[in-house]
Scaffold this motif. Sequence first.
Motif, PDB file in Angstrom:
ATOM      1  N   ALA A 288       0.821  -1.260   0.099  1.00 60.14           N
ATOM      2  CA  ALA A 288       0.216   0.081   0.221  1.00 60.14           C
ATOM      3  C   ALA A 288       0.965   1.132  -0.031  1.00 60.14           C
ATOM      4  O   ALA A 288       0.364   2.274  -0.390  1.00 60.14           O
ATOM      5  N   LYS A 289       2.019   1.200   0.677  1.00 57.37           N
ATOM      6  CA  LYS A 289       2.900   2.470   0.821  1.00 57.37           C
ATOM      7  C   LYS A 289       3.601   2.627  -0.648  1.00 57.37           C
ATOM      8  O   LYS A 289       3.697   3.772  -0.934  1.00 57.37           O
ATOM      9  N   ALA A 290       3.852   1.725  -1.529  1.00 54.92           N
ATOM     10  CA  ALA A 290       4.407   1.699  -2.485  1.00 54.92           C
ATOM     11  C   ALA A 290       3.597   2.378  -3.484  1.00 54.92           C
ATOM     12  O   ALA A 290       3.767   3.276  -4.171  1.00 54.92           O
ATOM     13  N   LEU A 291       2.317   1.960  -3.499  1.00 53.10           N
ATOM     14  CA  LEU A 291       1.283   2.670  -4.268  1.00 53.10           C
ATOM     15  C   LEU A 291       0.781   3.933  -3.913  1.00 53.10           C
ATOM     16  O   LEU A 291       0.645   4.777  -4.746  1.00 53.10           O
ATOM     17  N   GLN A 292       1.014   4.361  -2.797  1.00 54.15           N
ATOM     18  CA  GLN A 292       0.674   5.688  -2.244  1.00 54.15           C
ATOM     19  C   GLN A 292       1.802   6.662  -2.735  1.00 54.15           C
ATOM     20  O   GLN A 292       1.595   7.589  -3.216  1.00 54.15           O
ATOM     21  N   GLU A 293       3.063   5.899  -2.725  1.00 48.50           N
ATOM     22  CA  GLU A 293       4.025   7.046  -3.119  1.00 48.50           C
ATOM     23  C   GLU A 293       3.868   7.346  -4.483  1.00 48.50           C
ATOM     24  O   GLU A 293       4.317   8.181  -5.118  1.00 48.50           O
ATOM     25  N   ARG A 294       3.476   6.259  -5.542  1.00 53.29           N
ATOM     26  CA  ARG A 294       3.258   6.494  -6.703  1.00 53.29           C
ATOM     27  C   ARG A 294       2.307   7.400  -7.108  1.00 53.29           C
ATOM     28  O   ARG A 294       2.535   8.059  -8.024  1.00 53.29           O
ATOM     29  N   LEU A 295       1.113   7.257  -6.368  1.00 51.45           N
ATOM     30  CA  LEU A 295       0.153   8.319  -6.325  1.00 51.45           C
ATOM     31  C   LEU A 295       0.590   9.706  -6.233  1.00 51.45           C
ATOM     32  O   LEU A 295       0.005  10.897  -6.822  1.00 51.45           O
ATOM     33  N   ASN A 296       1.476   9.966  -5.070  1.00 46.06           N
ATOM     34  CA  ASN A 296       1.874  11.326  -4.836  1.00 46.06           C
ATOM     35  C   ASN A 296       2.825  11.955  -5.731  1.00 46.06           C
ATOM     36  O   ASN A 296       3.140  13.147  -5.841  1.00 46.06           O
ATOM     37  N   SER A 297       3.476  10.988  -6.793  1.00 44.57           N
ATOM     38  CA  SER A 297       4.457  11.459  -7.650  1.00 44.57           C
ATOM     39  C   SER A 297       3.912  11.996  -8.913  1.00 44.57           C
ATOM     40  O   SER A 297       4.486  12.137  -9.844  1.00 44.57           O
ATOM     41  N   ILE A 298       2.475  12.150  -9.045  1.00 42.30           N
ATOM     42  CA  ILE A 298       1.721  12.592 -10.391  1.00 42.30           C
ATOM     43  C   ILE A 298       2.492  14.328 -10.613  1.00 42.30           C
ATOM     44  O   ILE A 298       2.798  14.840  -9.804  1.00 42.30           O
ATOM     45  N   CYS A 299       2.619  14.435 -11.833  1.00 40.81           N
ATOM     46  CA  CYS A 299       3.149  15.731 -12.312  1.00 40.81           C
ATOM     47  C   CYS A 299       1.975  16.652 -12.534  1.00 40.81           C
ATOM     48  O   CYS A 299       0.710  16.185 -12.754  1.00 40.81           O
ATOM     49  N   LYS A 300       2.334  17.994 -12.727  1.00 40.09           N
ATOM     50  CA  LYS A 300       1.432  18.939 -12.833  1.00 40.09           C
ATOM     51  C   LYS A 300       1.018  18.659 -14.480  1.00 40.09           C
ATOM     52  O   LYS A 300       1.826  18.539 -15.348  1.00 40.09           O
ATOM     53  N   PRO A 301      -0.270  19.370 -14.461  1.00 36.12           N
ATOM     54  CA  PRO A 301      -0.829  19.258 -15.861  1.00 36.12           C
ATOM     55  C   PRO A 301      -0.110  20.457 -16.652  1.00 36.12           C
ATOM     56  O   PRO A 301       0.307  21.214 -16.434  1.00 36.12           O
ATOM     57  N   VAL A 302      -0.642  20.062 -18.093  1.00 37.23           N
ATOM     58  CA  VAL A 302      -0.272  21.219 -18.979  1.00 37.23           C
ATOM     59  C   VAL A 302      -1.444  21.938 -19.658  1.00 37.23           C
ATOM     60  O   VAL A 302      -2.359  20.897 -20.080  1.00 37.23           O
ATOM     61  N   VAL A 303      -1.539  23.108 -19.786  1.00 36.04           N
ATOM     62  CA  VAL A 303      -2.566  23.649 -20.263  1.00 36.04           C
ATOM     63  C   VAL A 303      -2.365  24.344 -21.620  1.00 36.04           C
ATOM     64  O   VAL A 303      -1.290  24.848 -22.091  1.00 36.04           O
ATOM     65  N   THR A 304      -3.314  23.959 -22.700  1.00 33.54           N
ATOM     66  CA  THR A 304      -3.173  24.092 -24.134  1.00 33.54           C
ATOM     67  C   THR A 304      -4.564  24.734 -24.509  1.00 33.54           C
ATOM     68  O   THR A 304      -5.721  24.837 -23.763  1.00 33.54           O
ATOM     69  N   ASN A 305      -4.437  25.556 -25.708  1.00 36.70           N
ATOM     70  CA  ASN A 305      -5.739  25.891 -26.303  1.00 36.70           C
ATOM     71  C   ASN A 305      -6.555  26.835 -25.420  1.00 36.70           C
ATOM     72  O   ASN A 305      -7.538  26.600 -24.991  1.00 36.70           O
ATOM     73  N   ILE A 306      -5.710  27.909 -24.855  1.00 36.13           N
ATOM     74  CA  ILE A 306      -6.632  28.776 -23.855  1.00 36.13           C
ATOM     75  C   ILE A 306      -7.437  29.703 -24.660  1.00 36.13           C
ATOM     76  O   ILE A 306      -6.793  30.332 -25.689  1.00 36.13           O
ATOM     77  N   GLN A 307      -8.478  29.735 -24.367  1.00 33.93           N
ATOM     78  CA  GLN A 307      -9.564  30.834 -25.000  1.00 33.93           C
ATOM     79  C   GLN A 307     -10.095  31.582 -24.097  1.00 33.93           C
ATOM     80  O   GLN A 307      -9.882  31.494 -22.913  1.00 33.93           O
ATOM     81  N   ALA A 308     -11.119  32.398 -24.334  1.00 39.20           N
ATOM     82  CA  ALA A 308     -11.739  33.477 -23.567  1.00 39.20           C
ATOM     83  C   ALA A 308     -12.523  32.746 -22.557  1.00 39.20           C
ATOM     84  O   ALA A 308     -12.704  32.980 -21.305  1.00 39.20           O
ATOM     85  N   ARG A 309     -13.325  31.656 -22.890  1.00 32.07           N
ATOM     86  CA  ARG A 309     -14.114  31.015 -21.793  1.00 32.07           C
ATOM     87  C   ARG A 309     -13.923  29.470 -21.648  1.00 32.07           C
ATOM     88  O   ARG A 309     -14.669  28.696 -21.387  1.00 32.07           O
ATOM     89  N   GLY A 310     -12.510  29.006 -22.036  1.00 31.06           N
ATOM     90  CA  GLY A 310     -12.365  27.737 -21.959  1.00 31.06           C
ATOM     91  C   GLY A 310     -10.756  27.402 -22.268  1.00 31.06           C
ATOM     92  O   GLY A 310     -10.109  28.270 -22.636  1.00 31.06           O
ATOM     93  N   ALA A 311     -10.357  26.194 -21.784  1.00 32.22           N
ATOM     94  CA  ALA A 311      -8.883  25.741 -22.076  1.00 32.22           C
ATOM     95  C   ALA A 311      -8.946  24.277 -21.914  1.00 32.22           C
ATOM     96  O   ALA A 311      -9.864  23.552 -21.553  1.00 32.22           O
ATOM     97  N   SER A 312      -7.919  23.736 -22.526  1.00 29.01           N
ATOM     98  CA  SER A 312      -7.734  22.205 -22.564  1.00 29.01           C
ATOM     99  C   SER A 312      -6.581  21.897 -21.586  1.00 29.01           C
ATOM    100  O   SER A 312      -5.593  22.575 -21.604  1.00 29.01           O
ATOM    101  N   LEU A 313      -6.589  20.556 -20.955  1.00 33.36           N
ATOM    102  CA  LEU A 313      -5.455  20.188 -19.968  1.00 33.36           C
ATOM    103  C   LEU A 313      -5.178  18.766 -20.461  1.00 33.36           C
ATOM    104  O   LEU A 313      -6.046  17.852 -20.815  1.00 33.36           O
TER     105      LEU A 313
END
Length: 1219
Positions: free
Chosen positions: A254-279
């Motif tokens: 369980a601790k190994a799986l928890q460490e893997r979940l905690n290592s997620i990277c930050k998302p990347v934002v693309t196609n930024i519009q006035a009222r929407g964006a893609s992640l």
Amino acid sequence: MAEHSSSPLESGQLLSQDIPMLSSPPPPPHPANIVNGDGPQQVILVQVNPGEAFTIQRDDGQFQCITGPAQVPMMSPNGSVPQIYVPPGYVQQIIEENGVRRVLVLPQTEFHPGAHSPLHHAPHPPPHTHLQAFIPHIMHPPPHLYSGLAGGTGDLTTQYISQYHPAHPAIYSEQETHPPHGRAAFAHRDERTCKTYERLQKKLKDKQGVGGGGGGLALSKDSPPPSPQKSRGTPPAGAAGELQNGLEELDEEAKALQERLNSICKPVVTNIQARGASLTWVSPSRTESDDEPKEGEEEPAEPGFTYEVSVSYNGKDGKYKSAYSGVELSATLQDLRPATDYHVRVQATCNCLQGVPSEAVSFTTLSCEPDIPSPPRKLSGTKSSLVLQWKAPCDNGSKIQNYILNWDEGKGTDATFVQCYYGPNKQYRLTKLSTASRYSFRLAAKNDMGVSEFSEVVHIMTSCSVPAPPLSPELVQSGVTWLCIRWHRPAGSPKEDDIGYVLEMEEQGSGYGFQASYDGEELSHTIRNLHRSTTYRFRVVAYNTEGKSNPSAVSEFTTAPDRPSCPCRLTVKGKPHPTSFRLTWDPPKDSGGSDVTKYVAELSEGLSGSSWSQAYSGSALECVCDGLSPGSSYQARVHCISAGGESPLTEALQVQTPPVPPGPCQPPRVMGKPKAREVQIRWAPPLVDGGSAVCSYSLEMFAPQVDEGREVYQGSELDCTVPSLLPGRTYGFRLRAANKAGYGPFSERSEVTTGPGAPEACRPPHITCKSPTCAVVSWEAPVSNGAVVSEYRLEWGAAEGSMQVCYSGAALCHEMRGLLPANNYFCRVQAVNTAGAGPFSELMFCQTPCSVPAMISSVHALRDSEMKIQERTVQRGDEEEEEEEEEEEESAMLYSPSTCLGLRWDAPCDHGSQITSYLIDLGEKQPILTGPVTQYIIQNLQPDTTYRIRIQALNSLGTGPFSHTFKLKTKPLPPLPPRLECTASSHQTLRLKWGDGPAKAQPTDSLQYHLQMEDKNGRFISLYKGPCHTHKVQRLNESTSYAFRIQAFNEAGEGPFSSVYTFTTPRSPPAPLKAPRVERVDESCEVSWETLPPMKGDPVIYCLQCMQGNSDFKQIYKGSSSSFQLPNLSSSMDYRFRVCAIRQCQDAPEIIGSYSSTVILLPARVDGPGPTGSSGSKTAENQKPKRSLTDEQFSFLIIALLAVTSILIAVAIQYFVIE
């Protein structure tokens, strides 16, 4: 452990108000009855052990964690089974003990490979048929489910939620669950997790052996499963190490799986519009701590991750809201604000484990055209111009440069809009417009990014001229309390002009002038709450945006009258006649606003009131109802009519016509053969009864040669016997009948002749008195009836029933001698012939002449209580006896027996002449002449003096003889009242003392005292009567004044009362307290005592005193508390404690109550240490502080010992001596 019970909660620690109820799944198609519950709601008590945590999900989706020790009461609103969270490696099991169901969370002992994860395997059915098994609703717990607990491999917490159970035994083996946000249920797990548990199961079986002995972890089918605490704290000796190693291996996965979940990277934002964006983002990668697969083993499959994207527009540290949840690695954010800074982060979840959120990424949305502006509004205007104004909308990141104002040029709704203004200003003036015309406008805003959409169309009108005065208002309809008024639009006003109207009203005679009653655009209005039959004046004023017109012409309208109330006081005037009666009534109290024009009287025969007929109709206030039947019942009612309508009917008046005497009867007839002295007469009822039943008959008889008749019978029978007739004579008889109205006319006469008989009765004899003792009686011969009278018999006596024959012979006179003066005598005469003795003559009354009174036979002296002044009193027949006695005591005053003598004598015979007075002879003093009384009080005599008295009676004929002489003596003077003093007092008693004698009475004391106290009604009541000089008055109230008076009396009589003395009782002290309770606590002791309630509003405090050794008592505490702790006790000295209550009076000094009995605290005993553990425990027991006996306990012990000794002595005497 969770206990299910229908009894009230006994938990002392409850959930706070911010923790909502546990969300429940939809109810099953066929819900079972709830065990241990009376309705759809059931209370569940969840016990959280120390060091453990309890997690619930609130209604808003958030999770709440409660750490132990705690007891959490929960309620299911619809009776459904709540969700339960089972940690990895644990299963739930339900047992029932004494009607209470418990949910146990136990370590999993057997692992079954398959498609389902062993970590969350459903529990096996219970070994007994009466235990129900449930498949819990498994949901993903929050990230702090395990991370917030104590860090250790074996510190897995037992988190569970108790649930309801159906009443019938049933096994729910498959229960479909729907996780929130579309996440996969725990029933489908990845292969890597399944293989991990298979390896752990294999290791455990290798170490324990297949079917191991009693050290195995498998639960017995015949015994209930152990609780989680017992299984974890005291495992079997042979399996403790193996279970701990298996759990540690589970925690590493369980601790190994928890460490893997905690290592997620930050998302990347693309196609930024006035009222929407893609992640987009990348799934968590493997860490170095993951175990490499061994040779021959397959590569474990990648676990399934679920991702949650949260957005914040308040900064990086602001509040984040969930925007997406799913298994995809990309998402599109919509409905964002233009030109706004956002922060986005992503969080991964897998197998009930939730990782920490990733690092937040910031981005800013693009700018766009402005928002739709609000419609313009009219700022001001004239007949040919309008000034419009508007507000700036949101610019969406780019400054607004110009506004576009379009209008329809006044051509109507179908016309196209034309631009009339383009510029940066927020208001615009339009000129050269038409009067009273409507124009439509719309507005749009423009910036660098484009033009916004147009606003809603708004219609604005130009002003027009002041309206002309409207015509006078008209009446549509009138009511009792309302008027409906209408008016017309002023002439010449355009239809586009919005004209309002003000209806003004003036009540005639009110003096308030015209007041506005309506303001609006309608052309009619109903004015309510008016007075009936009242004239009101109305006028209308028209107005528009330019101003008000002149008032219209005044119109006057009158409200309609109301119907009157019913006439009052319907009564019968005079007495009803047999065939008529006169009704009278008063006008109605409320005429309804108009005069009464007609009164209508109705009549109904009988009391049923089923049919009514009109008896009168007119304006008069009375009428005559005639043509009625005698002796009949009628009902009458009246109502009136006016312009307002008909009034209600009065209550029915019942009238009874009097009956008339009955008609003549048929002549009476003789029954049988007439006798010499009597005849039998019979008759029939009259043909007409006169409206009332015949109740009596009267029969008159006419003697021979007599013109007037004599009534011989009166009754209700139809026959009678007429006695005392003369033989051989003809008699006439006539009859009449009677009812309630009286007697009717006589019938015709009928004649009857009697047969022969004895002589008739003599005339009454004549008596002549020669002297008071002698009288001569004479009589005349009667009619002999055909036989000569041979003898006369004279009877004489003092009473009618005691006469005796005093003469018998043929003479016509006789002289009577030896009579008493002024005495009454009766006599009668009887004639006798050969046919028999005739009837006696009428009794003749005779009274002998009067003489002087007789001698008084007996004289008595009056008692002291009978010597009263009798005042004139009016006899009151209905008064109670107690009130008469009180008034008599107040109005009567005793004479002094020292100067007065009361005499009472029996009135002698007055011998025919009323006694006018009595003469009392006192010897040397002048005789006293009294009136015709039988008692007299002689006043102004000398005290302690003897008098010789005799009395004689006087009447109009002279003086009678004196009575015998007798002696009477007056009493000495009565004593004066003593001085009254109060020698002692308490809150309930007063001790009073008077005089100088001893407190106790002596046998020879002739002087006695009478003590009285005034009661609540102002009357004095007797307290004491006797020879003593002191008296104790008890059962009094505290702090109360009492009034007393005293009187002395002896053989001479009762002396006067003293003046009123007033004495006041003091306040009561507090009640004594019981002995205080003393408990030793280390080097100090705590003293506690009972409390007393406030005494009549005065608070009660307490004073605690202590005595050390042989010293005096000293005060150590004074206050309102019921306990006190004394520190720093000496180990070699004993202490004595006592306590008392103190009453704090508001307007008086404090009142100290008596002290309680003393309690002794002995010094603690200290023994040397023992060589063994048992002696050490005894020493600890001896070192405990021992409580000393109180005085009451010591007294009770002595009495018990004496009682036991007496019983033993009695048994010994019975056994050895008697037997």
